[in-house]
Design a protein around this motif. Structure first.
Motif, PDB file in Angstrom:
ATOM      1  N   ILE A 132       0.858  -1.179   0.000  1.00 45.51           N
ATOM      2  CA  ILE A 132       0.000   0.000   0.000  1.00 45.51           C
ATOM      3  C   ILE A 132       0.894   1.228   0.000  1.00 45.51           C
ATOM      4  O   ILE A 132       1.672   1.423   0.932  1.00 45.51           O
ATOM      5  N   GLU A 133       0.793   2.024  -1.051  1.00 47.27           N
ATOM      6  CA  GLU A 133       1.613   3.237  -1.093  1.00 47.27           C
ATOM      7  C   GLU A 133       0.753   4.438  -0.707  1.00 47.27           C
ATOM      8  O   GLU A 133      -0.182   4.787  -1.413  1.00 47.27           O
ATOM      9  N   LEU A 134       1.093   5.039   0.417  1.00 49.80           N
ATOM     10  CA  LEU A 134       0.329   6.196   0.883  1.00 49.80           C
ATOM     11  C   LEU A 134       1.007   7.474   0.403  1.00 49.80           C
ATOM     12  O   LEU A 134       2.233   7.564   0.418  1.00 49.80           O
ATOM     13  N   THR A 135       0.215   8.425  -0.007  1.00 52.67           N
ATOM     14  CA  THR A 135       0.749   9.750  -0.322  1.00 52.67           C
ATOM     15  C   THR A 135       0.199  10.707   0.720  1.00 52.67           C
ATOM     16  O   THR A 135      -1.015  10.896   0.803  1.00 52.67           O
ATOM     17  N   ILE A 136       1.083  11.259   1.512  1.00 55.48           N
ATOM     18  CA  ILE A 136       0.629  12.082   2.650  1.00 55.48           C
ATOM     19  C   ILE A 136       1.494  13.326   2.790  1.00 55.48           C
ATOM     20  O   ILE A 136       2.633  13.342   2.332  1.00 55.48           O
ATOM     21  N   PRO A 137       0.954  14.351   3.425  1.00 59.07           N
ATOM     22  CA  PRO A 137       1.815  15.484   3.752  1.00 59.07           C
ATOM     23  C   PRO A 137       2.831  15.025   4.812  1.00 59.07           C
ATOM     24  O   PRO A 137       2.502  14.206   5.662  1.00 59.07           O
ATOM     25  N   ARG A 138       4.037  15.552   4.724  1.00 59.27           N
ATOM     26  CA  ARG A 138       5.084  15.116   5.645  1.00 59.27           C
ATOM     27  C   ARG A 138       4.671  15.204   7.119  1.00 59.27           C
ATOM     28  O   ARG A 138       5.044  14.361   7.919  1.00 59.27           O
ATOM     29  N   ASN A 139       3.899  16.217   7.451  1.00 63.13           N
ATOM     30  CA  ASN A 139       3.565  16.388   8.867  1.00 63.13           C
ATOM     31  C   ASN A 139       2.498  15.383   9.364  1.00 63.13           C
ATOM     32  O   ASN A 139       2.085  15.447  10.503  1.00 63.13           O
ATOM     33  N   GLU A 140       2.083  14.471   8.510  1.00 67.61           N
ATOM     34  CA  GLU A 140       1.096  13.480   8.941  1.00 67.61           C
ATOM     35  C   GLU A 140       1.763  12.144   9.272  1.00 67.61           C
ATOM     36  O   GLU A 140       1.088  11.163   9.535  1.00 67.61           O
ATOM     37  N   MET A 141       3.081  12.123   9.242  1.00 65.52           N
ATOM     38  CA  MET A 141       3.823  10.890   9.499  1.00 65.52           C
ATOM     39  C   MET A 141       3.427  10.243  10.818  1.00 65.52           C
ATOM     40  O   MET A 141       3.318   9.024  10.922  1.00 65.52           O
ATOM     41  N   ASP A 142       3.256  11.083  11.816  1.00 61.99           N
ATOM     42  CA  ASP A 142       2.942  10.532  13.127  1.00 61.99           C
ATOM     43  C   ASP A 142       1.604   9.830  13.156  1.00 61.99           C
ATOM     44  O   ASP A 142       1.419   8.846  13.859  1.00 61.99           O
ATOM     45  N   TYR A 143       0.713  10.333  12.355  1.00 63.53           N
ATOM     46  CA  TYR A 143      -0.592   9.686  12.304  1.00 63.53           C
ATOM     47  C   TYR A 143      -0.465   8.332  11.618  1.00 63.53           C
ATOM     48  O   TYR A 143      -1.079   7.351  12.035  1.00 63.53           O
ATOM     49  N   VAL A 144       0.354   8.286  10.574  1.00 63.89           N
ATOM     50  CA  VAL A 144       0.581   7.004   9.893  1.00 63.89           C
ATOM     51  C   VAL A 144       1.213   6.015  10.874  1.00 63.89           C
ATOM     52  O   VAL A 144       0.816   4.852  10.958  1.00 63.89           O
ATOM     53  N   LEU A 145       2.172   6.504  11.651  1.00 66.36           N
ATOM     54  CA  LEU A 145       2.816   5.625  12.623  1.00 66.36           C
ATOM     55  C   LEU A 145       1.817   5.093  13.631  1.00 66.36           C
ATOM     56  O   LEU A 145       1.845   3.918  14.007  1.00 66.36           O
ATOM     57  N   SER A 146       0.922   5.960  14.051  1.00 66.72           N
ATOM     58  CA  SER A 146      -0.064   5.522  15.023  1.00 66.72           C
ATOM     59  C   SER A 146      -0.972   4.448  14.418  1.00 66.72           C
ATOM     60  O   SER A 146      -1.341   3.477  15.075  1.00 66.72           O
ATOM     61  N   LYS A 147      -1.282   4.607  13.134  1.00 67.16           N
ATOM     62  CA  LYS A 147      -2.062   3.572  12.428  1.00 67.16           C
ATOM     63  C   LYS A 147      -1.273   2.268  12.348  1.00 67.16           C
ATOM     64  O   LYS A 147      -1.833   1.171  12.459  1.00 67.16           O
TER      65      LYS A 147
END
Lengths: 291, 451
Positions: free
Chosen positions: A211-226
């Motif tokens: 799964i390739e996610l395209t996200i704003p850099r500042n959303e990394m923490d949310y991805v990590l939490s997921k």
């Protein structure tokens, strides 16, 4: 109404139709505590009059929401004035509380969107700060005043161009691999990632989903939490910094458990206060929320 | 009128939007349990609908792949792309023509059925067969049923008028205000499809007074599970069955199985793996799970007792015979009791989960505490030390709360039950293994060496 060709025909002449289901829905929403905050008393009154005869859905008897974040308010008084500024391409002067308790005075900015976080149940204004050429995001709750500031149309469109460049530059990708033994849970995993822009790849030979996610850099923490949320079902495949963070988290958690196991032993009753460093907070650590 | 059923389209769109790009046509068709030909046909039809619906908003690109068209684009717009499914109701071309003439004629004045018949005869293109009175009456009945028109007070012959008070009764500013309200509520509350549809019509209404794009897209919504709106197609049928105490019957495809639909095809090649299982239940409650953005229906099914189905697996949903009021009430009460401590829908044994949470260091705001308060449902929070607090909750089973606790990483330590604590340790060890290669500078205590 329910048919696209029909809808097209009605639209050609600007005909407005609405069904009783839509009216019943609206009636239900008018009973939500947000309605008196969001609508002027006259508008609200008119709407109530108009919809008085509609069916009452009484959904609370049949529909239960689970694992929902507590909802303090879905409306904020600053939404209206800020929305007007966006509509009229105005700038603003902002005074607000910043994180460490200081007051930031009179900053000039150009607001472009109002963003609601479904997780934190908070409204933010997204704005451009020409002085630093940066995109900003400010919680409406921390704003003390926001005063409209007229702008030349050329200036506004220059800002809009900057905003789209900066937004594009901010994007990054993270690739996540589903461990094939959890392919059965693919649906659940994909639902959990469905709030991100993504592209899925299936490598048939290995029966592996990436799964390739395209996200704003500042959303990394949310991805990590997921990622932590989904646990061993998924792994970060490509991003060294994120892999490092996941590894670090795992080590810290395990150290945490090891420590209390040791403390539990009678001969080691040293103080209860943990001196372990917490994972290093990213700039936006408080965005590391989970749905 | 054609019966509204989007089973195939829902499964199709869900698969496209969730797995965008993963499969080729053949693989998609296989997983959907339909032929490649049906796949292509469905795709063409949906693309056409989507283009018709979106063309009016923005010039959509005709050559884009379907998967790209339904892909979620954050920040560009709060437009729910999948909503167009709800426009997929099929209607005969003649019906479309007739109904739109009827509505247009009613736009400015209230009219009787006979007057409308005349107008229809005058306005429909010559090549079409002219409608008779019976057809017009049944059209009017349909429009009245869905609530688009209503009878004017007074006796026969009835005069019909369009329900459009929301436009005529509100000023331009008030329409904009209402549009904003509907946008916010449709995006933050469930159910939302009706709200999105209303938002759509209001948008056209305000466009005349506010042509700029900023008028219609000022808001965006972060971490929004927009695929949830596909399952809302079943929601109203289920809610109405519960309200009217009716059994429901449906074919269920477990989301764990690789195929999610199969055509009611006579071709024996596609019949073999129908896979779906027929179920008949007393529907009791619909549950929306905010953790994953999924819908469940809870029911009672004789020998199997209380059962839970994910809405995404339901097809061919049908309302059936009535249920006795007392019986249904009793079942509802029993279910309410059983599910009282369900984090989501788990009805396992009730256990007390206890966890210690650690405050973030070097941070003014305690975002860990904020988050536990916000999401911890009915759990209680007790301050412990300067750096920690305890969270305690009674839940049915530990499976559903586990991901949430785990998402806190090292800010959460499970204390009880012991089994959950052990599972947590075991899982984190496995996760640590996934990232072994980057772990060289992190020293683990000896007892944490890999088993």
């Amino acid at each position: 109404m329910f048919n696209y060709q029909m809808m097209t025909r009605l639209n050609e002449t600007g005909l407005f139709t609405w069904t009783s289901q839509e009216r019943a829905w609206l009636r239900m929403m008018l009973n939500h505590p947000a309605a008196p905050e969001a609508l002027h008393p006259d508008t609200l009154h008119k709407m109530h009059d108009m919809l008085d005869a509609e069916q009452d859905l009484d959904l609370q008897d049949y529909l239960t929401e689970k694992a929902k974040s507590e909802e303090n308010s879905v409306f904020h008084p600053l939404l209206k004035p800020l929305r007007q500024m966006i509509l009229h391409h105005q700038g603003f002067r902002l005074t607000g509380r910043v994180r460490n308790g200081r007051i930031s005075q009179d900053q000039f900015g150009y607001p472009y969107k109002l963003e609601y976080s479904m997780v934190k149940k908070e409204w933010y204004v997204l704005w451009y700060a020409p002085l630093y050429n940066k995109l900003m995001s400010t919680k409406l709750h921390s704003i003390i005043t926001a005063e409209a500031q007229p702008l030349q149309p050329e200036t506004a469109s220059q800002y809009a161009a900057k905003i789209s460049i900066l937004t594009e530059n901010r994007k990054t990708t993270v690739t996540i691999e589903v461990l094939p033994e959890f392919n059965q849970e693919l649906s659940r995993i994909l639902y959990a990632f469905s709030c991100f822009e993504k592209q899925v790849e299936f490598v048939e030979a290995q029966q592996t989903y990436r799964i390739e996610l395209t996200i704003p850099r500042n959303e990394m923490d949310y991805v990590l939490s997921k990622m932590r949320f989904l646990g061993k079902r998924v792994r970060i495949a490509n991003n060294a910094a994120l892999r490092e963070r996941m590894s670090e988290t795992a080590a810290k958690v395990l150290a945490r458990y090891a420590e209390t196991e040791l403390e539990a032993m009678p001969e080691r009753t040293s103080g209860g206060v943990r001196s372990h460093p917490i994972e290093k907070p990213f700039a936006n650590a408080d965005d590391s929320d989970s749905a | 009128m054609a019966k509204e059923s989007f089973d195939k389209e829902i499964q199709f769109l869900r698969m496209l939007s969730l797995t965008s790009g993963a499969y080729n046509r053949k693989q998609y068709a296989e997983r959907l349990g339909i032929s490649v030909h049906t796949f292509d046909k469905t795709q063409r039809r949906l693309k056409e609908i989507m283009q018709t619906v979106t063309d009016q908003r923005s010039g959509s690109e005709p050559n884009k792949e379907m998967a790209d068209l339904v892909r979620f684009q954050y920040g560009e717009s709060a437009e729910p792309m999948l909503l167009f499914l709800f426009r997929a109701k099929s209607m005969k071309e003649t019906e479309v023509q007739r109904l739109s003439v009827l509505l247009h004629t009613l736009q400015d004045q209230a009219l009787t059925a006979m007057e409308l018949l005349d107008a229809c005869c005058a306005e429909l293109p010559e090549e079409l067969a002219l409608p008779d009175e019976k057809t017009i009456r049944s059209d009017l009945k349909y429009l009245e049923e869905v609530g688009v028109i209503r009878k004017e007070p007074g006796g026969r012959p009835y005069r019909y008028l369009l329900q459009q008070d929301v436009l005529t009764g509100l000023s331009v500013e008030e329409q904009l205000e209402l549009y904003d309200f509907v946008d916010i509520m449709a995006n933050t509350q469930v159910p939302s499809v009706q709200g999105y549809i209303l938002r759509d019509s209001l948008k056209k209404a305000i466009a005349a007074s506010y042509p700029q794009e900023e008028a219609i897209e000022p808001f965006i919504y972060k971490y929004h599970y927009y695929s949830r709106i596909l399952d809302e197609a079943h929601l109203y049928t289920l809610l109405s069955a519960i309200r009217q105490r009716k059994h429901v019957k449906f074919l269920y495809y477990s989301p764990k199985k690789p195929s999610s639909y199969s055509s009611q095809n006579t071709n024996p090649r596609f019949e073999r793996e129908a896979g779906g299982r027929s179920n008949r239940i007393v529907p009791l409650e619909v549950v929306y799970d905010h953790q994953y953005g999924r819908w469940y229906v809870i029911g009672y099914q004789g020998r199997r007792g209380f059962v839970k189905f994910r809405m995404e697996g339901i097809t061919q949903l049908e309302e059936q015979d009535s249920i006795e009021e007392g019986y249904m009430l009793e079942l509802k009460q029993q279910w309410a009791e059983i599910s009282r401590y369900s984090w989501l829908v788990d009805t396992g044994n009730t256990v007390t989960v206890q966890a210690r949470f650690f405050h973030p260091q070097d941070s003014q705001r305690n975002f860990i505490l904020d988050r536990v308060r916000l999401q911890g449902q009915w759990g209680t929070i007790t301050p412990e030390t300067e750096h920690t607090f305890l969270y305690e909750i009674q839940v049915n089973g530990i499976t559903e709360i586990k991901p949430w606790l785990r998402s806190f990483g090292s800010s959460c330590e499970v204390i009880a039950p012991q089994r959950l604590r052990q599972e947590m340790i075991k899982e984190w060890k496995e996760i640590a293994q996934y990232y072994e290669s980057v772990r060289e500078d992190v020293q683990l205590p000896d007892d944490d060496e890999i088993e």
